[in-house]
Design an enzyme around this catalytic site. Structure first.
Site, PDB file in Angstrom:
ATOM      1  CD  GLU A 108      -1.223  -0.720   3.642  1.00 23.60           C
ATOM      2  OE1 GLU A 108      -2.157  -1.498   3.383  1.00 23.60           O
ATOM      3  OE2 GLU A 108      -1.018  -0.264   4.775  1.00 23.60           O
TER       4      GLU A 108
ATOM      5  CE  LYS B 148       6.271   4.940   6.172  1.00 19.68           C
ATOM      6  NZ  LYS B 148       6.371   6.402   6.397  1.00 19.68           N
TER       7      LYS B 148
ATOM      8  CG  ASP C   8       5.026  12.349   4.349  1.00 20.28           C
ATOM      9  OD1 ASP C   8       5.178  11.971   5.525  1.00 20.28           O
ATOM     10  OD2 ASP C   8       5.828  13.084   3.751  1.00 20.28           O
TER      11      ASP C   8
ATOM     12  CE1 TYR D 159      -1.614   2.298   9.305  1.00 15.12           C
ATOM     13  CE2 TYR D 159      -1.968   4.098   7.752  1.00 15.12           C
ATOM     14  CZ  TYR D 159      -1.429   3.618   8.929  1.00 15.12           C
ATOM     15  OH  TYR D 159      -0.705   4.456   9.738  1.00 15.12           O
TER      16      TYR D 159
ATOM     17  CE  LYS E  55      11.360   6.810   4.978  1.00 14.67           C
ATOM     18  NZ  LYS E  55      10.302   7.625   5.607  1.00 14.67           N
TER      19      LYS E  55
ATOM     20  CB  CYS F 191      12.744  43.479 -21.068  1.00 13.06           C
ATOM     21  SG  CYS F 191      13.362  41.926 -21.741  1.00 13.06           S
TER      22      CYS F 191
ATOM     23  CB  CYS G  48      14.569  43.738 -25.635  1.00 11.12           C
ATOM     24  SG  CYS G  48      12.979  43.964 -24.827  1.00 11.12           S
TER      25      CYS G  48
ATOM     26  CB  CYS H  10       9.356  41.597 -22.129  1.00  9.59           C
ATOM     27  SG  CYS H  10      10.039  42.398 -23.594  1.00  9.59           S
TER      28      CYS H  10
ATOM     29  CB  CYS I  10      11.812  40.681 -26.522  1.00  7.68           C
ATOM     30  SG  CYS I  10      12.974  40.280 -25.197  1.00  7.68           S
TER      31      CYS I  10
HETATM   32 ZN   LIG Z   1      12.351  41.963 -23.759  1.00  7.38          ZN
END
Ligand SMILES: [Zn+2]
Length: 666
Positions: A112, A114, A116, A227, A315, A409, A412, A427, A432
């Site tokens: 099954e 496990k 967490d 379980y 694990k 940007c 560019c 941008c 660009c």
């Molecule tokens: Zn740009």
């Protein structure tokens, strides 16, 4: 530091982190780092038994229950599970079990996932929930009945039994969890309210279930799976599988992914399958549990002081680690979106070294208060881009620097636009270079036009040399032009030209995806094409037409119409069409050629996601199964296929690779 001092130092650290983890639900280090401390202490103590003291954390890892809750003793104790780090340790477990059972031949196992979360026990007396408690140290936990009662999936009264009598007292064991989406929502809400974030869903589940005020617990989205039962002697069951069925019939939620396995190889294959699919589950899974199925055997095997001999936890590699943010840079994406990215001190997470993590946007950075120089917990889950979960503020030295997004940007120099409804900065410059590069990268990628041999460096070069301004320009570059590029040999130039030529037949579905329309992924591209049949159909589709297609929402519809209303888009499509790119859908035939055939996938496929591959099989009348049996017809083995491969070989099942699979479905 002398040995004695080092040992004391480790113990103090572990105690401190125990408290952070178990009492405050707010750990400062990753589980992996915590495990390393424990392992170091264990090995020092093993080499120097004289220095072991009864109060060492190795003698009892869990801490005392918080004082505020009444104590709840467990009869029998809630044991923890021994761990197996890999396949070999699972095989050793199987060997030990068989030897103890006087060399029994074959043994059935239950596997099954496990979960967490927070381990809990529910006591039902004459069918009614009387006490609900945490595991605590296994002997005594905290009575959190009121809180557990707020979890809707926990029945206050068991369903009336059919043909059986319930024992007077039943101690049901399970796990309280929080689903990943609920966790994200909770953390987002906490960030808005300037409250500390939970490191992971387990801490959130534990923190929520252990609230002194059960009204807070009730507001949190918690769930629980069960379980096992403390003492099975009085149950009408012979096997663990019967116990699980009993719980289910009694109205308790049991995990749907529990498998009965005929032997240990089968069990290992199922474990690996769960590990492979780990990120598809809505909740977190940190391993798989293997249990001897027969209850009589379980009794004969008994327990060691802390853990039963009849079960082991396989694990998985931890998905979180602690590291340092060295710098924060800004990347320009395909849609012009500016994404801040943390450059990290390299750290291995789940077996892969990571050097960067996405920070999403400025709001995210502000909410989590991430600064350059911070020590952080990072997470990597499957194919998802690594991200920073939280900052460990206790590690701050005062030299950390705040970060804010640039006004222009970084590529560019255009002024950045930030729309009202979005948290994303963009941008706006369609020319660009960063945006063109990203567009081409996406266009040529495997799942899009699949143009092989056109790597990042080459793309950078053709954009920087102004050879391409749009993706359509790729189809107008001559072989000589390719040859003249840096680091380009005659042969590779030829290969690229061939690959580009071949891509012309990729089909309309791939093309629509390759164009990189916002919110239009592979799947959406293919349903749009299936419904509208042609490029003109798509170009001319109104928002209403698009909305009438099942699965298409307003956001996607708007994005598609916006895209095709742009003059640049129309130019690109015309140029693509003139270059001879096929604008016809690839006819996926609903056929019966795989009717009745059962497929099992193992390992990773290059050109398909699992879902995609499964769809292709089902479309042709075939079926998908997760484990190999005598009835399996084909095992499709991708890269890193696990023990399923070996199992298929032993059973003599046809094994095909990805190429073979493609031929089968073509
Ligand atoms: Zn740009």
């Amino acid at each position: 530091m002398d040995l004695r001092a080092r040992i004391e130092d480790l113990r103090n650290k572990i105690r401190y982190h125990n408290h952070r983890y178990y009492i405050l639900d707010d750990p400062e280090i990753s589980d992996a780092e915590y495990d390393r401390l424990i392992r170091e202490l264990e090995s020092l103590e093993q080499d120097n038994p004289r220095l072991v003291t009864p109060d060492s954390p190795t003698q009892r890892i869990a801490v005392e229950p918080a004082k505020e809750f009444p104590k709840a003793p467990h009869f029998p104790p809630m044991l923890s599970l021994a761990n197996a780090a890999d396949e070999n340790e699972v095989l050793e477990f199987d060997k030990r079990v068989k030897k103890k059972l006087l060399d029994i031949g074959i043994l059935e196992y239950i596997v099954e996932p496990k979960l967490d979360g927070l381990a809990v026990e529910l006591i039902y007396e004459d069918g009614s929930l009387s006490v609900g408690s945490t595991r605590g140290d296994g002997e005594v936990g905290e009575n959190i009945t009121q809180n557990l009662k707020t979890i809707k999936s926990i029945p206050l009264v068991l369903l009336p039994p059919e043909n059986v009598t319930y024992p007077h007292r039943i101690a049901v064991r399970g796990e309280v969890i929080m689903e990943k989406t609920d966790f994200d929502e909770l953390n987002a809400q906490r960030a808005r309210q300037d409250e500390p974030l939970f490191a992971n869903p387990r801490n959130a589940a534990a923190g929520s279930a252990r609230q002194l005020d059960s009204r807070i617990t009730a507001q949190r989205q918690l769930d629980a799976f069960f379980y096992g039962v403390g003492d099975c002697a009085e149950l009408p069951c012979d096997t663990h599988y019967d116990v699980v069925t009993f719980l289910k019939n009694a109205g308790l939620k049991v995990n749907p992914n529990i498998s009965l396995c005929s032997d240990i190889e089968d069990a290992i294959a199922v474990c690996k399958d769960i590990e492979f699919r780990r990120n598809e589950f809505p909740y977190e899974i940190d391993g798989a549990v293997i249990k001897v199925n027969c209850l009589e055997y379980q009794n004969r095997l008994g327990s060691l002081s802390k853990s039963p001999r009849w079960a082991v936890a396989y694990k998985f590699a931890p998905q979180q680690e602690t590291t340092v943010v060295r710098n924060i840079i800004v990347q320009v994406g395909r849609t012009g979106a500016l994404t801040p990215v943390a450059l990290l001190k390299p750290v291995k997470v789940a077996g892969v070294e990571i050097r960067r993590a996405t920070l999403h946007n400025q709001d995210e950075i502000d909410n989590k208060d991430i600064r350059i120089g911070d020590t952080v917990i990072v997470q990597r889950a499957g194919d998802v881009i690594p991200e920073v979960v939280k900052v460990i503020t206790a590690e701050r030295k005062g030299t950390e620097k705040k970060f804010s997004m640039p006004e222009s940007c970084p590529v560019c120099g255009c002024k950045i636009v930030k729309s009202q409804k979005e948290v994303v900065s963009r941008c706006p410059n369609q020319t660009c270079p960063a945006i063109i590069k990203e567009n081409i990268k996406h266009f040529v990628s495997r799942r899009a036009m699949n143009i092989e041999g056109l790597g990042v460096k080459m793309i950078n070069q053709i954009v920087e040399k102004n050879i391409v301004k749009t993706v359509a320009d790729l189809y107008y570059i001559s072989c000589d032009e390719w040859k003249n590029l840096d680091r380009m040999a005659e042969k590779s130039a030829r290969n690229i030209v061939d690959a580009i030529e071949k891509s012309k037949q990729a089909g309309l579905e791939r093309l629509v995806f390759a164009l990189g329309i916002r919110h239009v992924g592979e799947h959406t591209a293919s349903i749009v094409v299936q419904n509208l049949k042609s490029i003109d159909g798509i170009k001319n589709a109104s928002k209403e037409t698009l909305l009438s297609i099942h699965e298409i929402g307003p956001e996607v519809a708007e994005s598609i119409t916006d895209f095709f209303n742009q003059e640049t888009t129309i130019n690109i499509i015309d140029r693509l069409s003139n270059a001879g790119i096929s604008m016809d859908p690839v006819k996926v035939q609903k056929g019966e050629q795989l009717a009745g055939k059962t497929f099992v996938f193992t390992g990773t496929l290059k050109d398909f996601s699992r879902t995609e591959a499964a769809k292709r099989v089902e479309l042709r009348g075939g079926k998908i199964s997760s484990s190999i049996t005598g009835k399996t017809d084909y095992v499709v083995a991708g890269e890193n296929s696990g023990s399923k491969y070996a199992k298929a070989q032993t059973l003599g099942i046809t094994i095909i690779d990805e190429e073979g699979f493609k031929q089968l479905i073509s």
